[in-house]
Design an enzyme around this catalytic site. Structure first.
Site, mmCIF file in Angstrom:
data_model
loop_
_atom_site.group_PDB
_atom_site.id
_atom_site.type_symbol
_atom_site.label_atom_id
_atom_site.label_comp_id
_atom_site.label_asym_id
_atom_site.label_seq_id
_atom_site.Cartn_x
_atom_site.Cartn_y
_atom_site.Cartn_z
ATOM 1 N N CYS A 7 0.856 -1.256 0.009
ATOM 2 C CA CYS A 7 0.191 -0.027 -0.068
ATOM 3 C C CYS A 7 1.010 1.178 0.076
ATOM 4 O O CYS A 7 1.727 1.216 0.859
ATOM 5 C CB CYS A 7 -0.990 0.018 1.323
ATOM 6 N N CYS A 10 0.754 3.224 3.296
ATOM 7 C CA CYS A 10 1.360 2.637 4.210
ATOM 8 C C CYS A 10 2.876 2.964 3.932
ATOM 9 O O CYS A 10 3.738 2.995 5.298
ATOM 10 C CB CYS A 10 1.134 1.195 4.461
ATOM 11 N N ASP A 33 -1.436 16.561 -0.788
ATOM 12 C CA ASP A 33 -1.943 15.875 -1.798
ATOM 13 C C ASP A 33 -0.604 16.081 -3.038
ATOM 14 O O ASP A 33 -0.419 17.250 -3.299
ATOM 15 C CB ASP A 33 -3.142 15.920 -2.593
ATOM 16 N N HIS A 105 -6.339 3.043 0.693
ATOM 17 C CA HIS A 105 -6.158 3.138 2.133
ATOM 18 C C HIS A 105 -6.921 4.390 2.525
ATOM 19 O O HIS A 105 -6.948 5.350 2.047
ATOM 20 C CB HIS A 105 -4.730 3.288 2.460
ATOM 21 N N HIS A 107 -8.730 7.695 3.492
ATOM 22 C CA HIS A 107 -8.308 9.178 3.740
ATOM 23 C C HIS A 107 -9.197 9.944 3.335
ATOM 24 O O HIS A 107 -10.130 9.773 2.450
ATOM 25 C CB HIS A 107 -7.100 9.247 2.664
#
Ligand code: 5GP
Ligand code: ZN
Length: 122
Positions: A7, A10, A33, A105, A107
Site C-alpha cells: 500500500c 502505508c 496531496d 487506504h 483517507h
C-alpha cells in the site's frame, strides 16, 4: 497496527515514500496531496491500514466510529491551522471504485484555499 506492504499510503506512513507532512500523531498523519486539485489540498490518513469507509463500518466486526470522529477532528484542526477557516473548506472521502477511490487506504481529502466549484457527482 495493521499495515499492507503493497500500500502506497502505508509506505508514506512508514517513511519509505517521501511526503510533505503537515501533522502527525500516534494515530494519523496529514500530508499534502501530490496532485493538488485546489490551492490547498491535503489528506488525513489513519496509520492503521483500513481500506475504505466500507471496511471502517463492516457488516460484521469492529466498527470505527470513534476513529472516524477523530479523523474529522484532525482534518478540521489542520484546515484551521492552514488558514482555511473561517472562509471554508471541503472534506471528501471517496469510497470504492465507482466514487473514484484510487488508493485503497482510507483517507480524508481537505480542499480549499480558493473558491471551489459547486456540485458533486457527474
Ligand atoms: P482517491 O482518488 O483515492 O480518493 O485519492 C487518492 C489521492 O492520493 C489523490 O488525490 C492522489 O493525488 C493522492 N496520491 C496518490 N499517490 C500519492 C503519493 O505518492 N503522495 C501523495 N502525497 N499523494 C498521493
Ligand atoms: Zn495502507
Amino acid at each position: 497496527m495493521t499495515s499492507d506492504p503493497n500500500c502506497i499510503f502505508c509506505k508514506i506512513i512508514a517513511g519509505t515514500i517521501p511526503s510533505v507532512r503537515l501533522y502527525e500523531d500516534h494515530e494519523f498523519i496529514c500530508i499534502r496531496d501530490i496532485q493538488p486539485q485546489a490551492k490547498a489540498h491535503f489528506l488525513v490518513l489513519p496509520k492503521q491500514h483500513i481500506k475504505s469507509l466500507d471496511d471502517a463500518f463492516p457488516v460484521e466486526g469492529r466498527d470505527q466510529t470513534e476513529l472516524m470522529g477523530r479523523l474529522m477532528r484532525i482534518g478540521t484542526l489542520v484546515a484551521r491551522q492552514q488558514g482555511l477557516l473561517p472562509s471554508g473548506f471541503r472534506a471528501v472521502i471517496n469510497t470504492n471504485h465507482m466514487a473514484g477511490q484510487t488508493v485503497d487506504h482510507l483517507h480524508l481529502h481537505i480542499l480549499g484555499g480558493e473558491p471551489l466549484a459547486g456540485g458533486f457527482g457527474r
